[in-house]
Every structure is written in C-alpha cells, then in structure tokens.
Enzyme design. Structure first.
Site, mmCIF file in Angstrom:
data_model
loop_
_atom_site.group_PDB
_atom_site.id
_atom_site.type_symbol
_atom_site.label_atom_id
_atom_site.label_comp_id
_atom_site.label_asym_id
_atom_site.label_seq_id
_atom_site.Cartn_x
_atom_site.Cartn_y
_atom_site.Cartn_z
ATOM 1 N N HIS A 65 40.621 38.557 36.781
ATOM 2 C CA HIS A 65 40.210 38.719 35.392
ATOM 3 C C HIS A 65 39.326 37.536 35.007
ATOM 4 C CE1 HIS A 65 43.693 36.105 35.245
ATOM 5 N NE2 HIS A 65 43.523 35.853 33.968
ATOM 6 N N HIS A 97 39.683 35.075 32.522
ATOM 7 C CA HIS A 97 40.135 33.838 31.891
ATOM 8 C C HIS A 97 39.599 32.655 32.700
ATOM 9 C CE1 HIS A 97 43.648 35.795 29.497
ATOM 10 N NE2 HIS A 97 42.504 35.839 28.845
ATOM 11 N N ASP A 147 40.538 29.851 33.896
ATOM 12 C CA ASP A 147 41.212 29.236 35.046
ATOM 13 C C ASP A 147 41.100 30.061 36.314
ATOM 14 O OD1 ASP A 147 42.854 31.100 33.745
ATOM 15 O OD2 ASP A 147 44.708 30.136 34.376
ATOM 16 N N HIS A 148 40.420 31.212 36.231
ATOM 17 C CA HIS A 148 40.254 32.066 37.405
ATOM 18 C C HIS A 148 38.800 32.246 37.835
ATOM 19 C CE1 HIS A 148 44.480 33.610 37.548
ATOM 20 N NE2 HIS A 148 44.429 33.153 36.316
ATOM 21 N N ASP A 157 48.922 36.839 36.620
ATOM 22 C CA ASP A 157 48.634 37.074 35.206
ATOM 23 C C ASP A 157 48.943 38.506 34.777
ATOM 24 O OD1 ASP A 157 47.234 34.634 35.990
ATOM 25 O OD2 ASP A 157 46.398 34.691 33.963
ATOM 26 N N HIS A 206 50.578 30.030 40.541
ATOM 27 C CA HIS A 206 50.149 30.077 39.140
ATOM 28 C C HIS A 206 51.208 29.503 38.195
ATOM 29 C CE1 HIS A 206 48.394 31.756 35.389
ATOM 30 N NE2 HIS A 206 47.255 31.637 36.070
#
Length: 305
Positions: A61, A63, A65-66, A205, A264
């Site tokens: 996805h 966000h 942090d990815h 997530d 994570h």
C-alpha cells in the site's frame, strides 16, 4: 532454491537498529522486493546480495513507511549500470504515487513498467509467480505470495526406452523439444507429475480477513505483521487496522504454513521477545523478525542429470 531476507522489521518510522519493513527474495541471481520504506537500500547494502537484478518491486500500500525509499533505490539501481525495464506492482493509483516520488529521480536509465491492481491478481515475472489478495486496512492494501514453481520429475526409464540420448535429457527437462536422427522428442514424453515448488507469503497492515489462511496455505514461510505483542492492545489494533502477534499466529496455524516470521513492530514495541509466547502458544514455529534475518529454502529434492 530461494533465498529470503527481511531487510527491516519496523513499522511507522525507522528506529536505531530497526529499518522499515521490506522483504527481499533471490532466485537464480534475480531478485524480487516487497515494499520499500525509508532506508531499504541501506539495509540492502549491508546485506550484500546486490540490487541491480531486481525484476519486480511489489507494494502492499502507499503509506510512507512502505514506499518512500523508492526514489533513492531507483537511482542506486540506475548507477549500477542497469538498463532493462523494472516492474512495479501495487494498488490502483501506483502510477500517480510513483510519478510524485520520482520527481527527484528523473534520470534513471531504465523503464518503469507500472501494474495497478483493483482485485486479487496473478502475475508471472521471470521465475517469480506472484499472487495478491486484498486486505483490510485504512487504505487499499494487498498481501502477496511468491512461488517458485518446480518442473515435473524426469522419467529416466521413459527416456531410455524412447532412445533419447542422455545429452538431450536436460533440454527436455527444461521444457524444450529436441530432435535426433529424424525423430522429435517433446517434454511430455519424458516428464512425470508436477512437484511442490517453494512458496513465501507476505502480509502486513491489516486486520485478519477470512481469506488469508487459504491464501497463505502450505507456505514454506509466512512473513506477517505483528504490530503489537500484548493482547491487551487489541482495541488499538482494531482502530488502526493492524494485527497482534496472536492473530498472526492463528492465521499461520489455520493456513498450515511451515514457519512464521513476525514483522512490522510498533515503535513502542521495544522488546518484542517479551511477548513472543503470545504467538508460540498458538503456533510453535513462530520467530521474531529482525533486520536482515534470512534463510534459504530448497526444493524437497534436487535433480542431477
């Protein structure tokens, strides 16, 4: 065989000694990457496996942090001399996100091939057989499985009976037709039943979804988020659409995977080892992820021809 390395195990923000979550796969000198948070290329350099031959980067996805490690990684790959196209896979909107991120990396000398998904999808990128599954997060998010398929077993008796010269056996095993003394031999004449390949599943997530156990079923390795280890954090996990250690373990157990790596972690989870029992009490083959934790998975039986 397939080499797997967890480049980072952190969520939300990089921490000292904990890069952001990313998974790196290596097969026959080619690579696949899942997620690319800030600092991914630093961990890649420390690992030392290389990065020029990455065939595909999959994003769960968008966000930060990815995905925010992408521009720097692309420039580094470009500086390595790569000129062949690179495939990027992710939810719908990936093209817009990549266009924005790469404003600072316009000089890359290779094409980016963008594949956007709106539902569960299957891909074949080189030897990597990729499947995706929609998850339940605050934005569109996908789990991935990567499989290295295995050729059927070569039937030595059939080949000998047909009179196929031994020096041609390896060609047939690779799926190629061969001819000898006016006769053509095809792989189906000497190949038996298909055999189990290698499967790795990756999920982060999300809240647990009903289809996840079947999606990860029989995986040799399941890498799954466990943002909180303490079961008392369930309300927070539900609010922000994440999973506990115990929830990841239940999915691993139901999916009958061989091994589970947790990843994570929340920045507040400074000592994940104190909560590991919440997972191992459910699924005994659960292990804590850490930066550059790696393993090699081999086919059940190697062929010698």
């Amino acid at each position: 065989m397939l080499d797997i390395a967890l480049l980072g195990c952190g969520g939300m923000m990089p921490m000292p000694g904990r890069f952001l979550t990313s998974l790196f796969l290596r097969h026959n000198g080619r690579f696949a990457l899942i997620d690319c948070g800030e600092g991914t290329q630093v961990s890649l350099r420390i690992l030392g496996w290389g990065f020029k031959n990455i065939d595909v980067i999959m994003f769960t996805h968008f966000h930060a942090d990815h995905i925010t490690g992408l521009p720097g990684l692309l420039l580094t790959i470009g500086n390595s001399g790569r000129d062949e196209p690179l495939v990027l896979i992710g939810p719908k909107g990936l093209g817009v996100v990549v266009s924005g991120l790469t404003v600072v990396s316009r000089e890359i000398p290779f094409e980016l091939k963008i594949i956007e998904m709106e539902e569960a999808t299957e891909f074949s990128i080189g030897d990597f057989m990729i499947k995706s599954l929609p998850l339940e997060h605050r934005t569109k998010c996908y789990a991935y499985s990567v499989t290295i398929n295995r050729l059927a077993k070569f039937d030595l008796e059939a080949a000998a009976k047909l009179g196929v010269p031994k020096q041609m056996w390896s060609y047939l095993q690779r799926g190629e037709e061969v001819s000898h003394e006016g006769r053509t031999y095809t792989p189906d004449m000497v190949m038996g039943q298909a055999r189990k390949g290698i499967k790795v599943a990756y999920c982060t997530d999300t809240r647990p979804v009903k289809s996840l156990p079947d999606f990860v079923r029989d995986a040799d390795l399941f890498v799954c988020e466990g943002i909180y280890g303490d079961n008392d954090k369930i309300d927070k996990a539900r609010e922000y659409k994440h999973m506990l250690f115990s929830e990841a373990a239940r999915i691993a157990k139901e999916g009958e995977v061989n091994e589970l790596w947790l990843t994570h972690y929340s920045p507040s989870l400074t000592k994940p080892e104190e909560f590991l029992y919440n997972a191992t009490d459910i699924f005994s083959k659960t292990f804590l992820g850490f930066d550059r934790k790696n393993t090699t998975i081999k086919f059940e039986q190697e062929d010698i021809l």
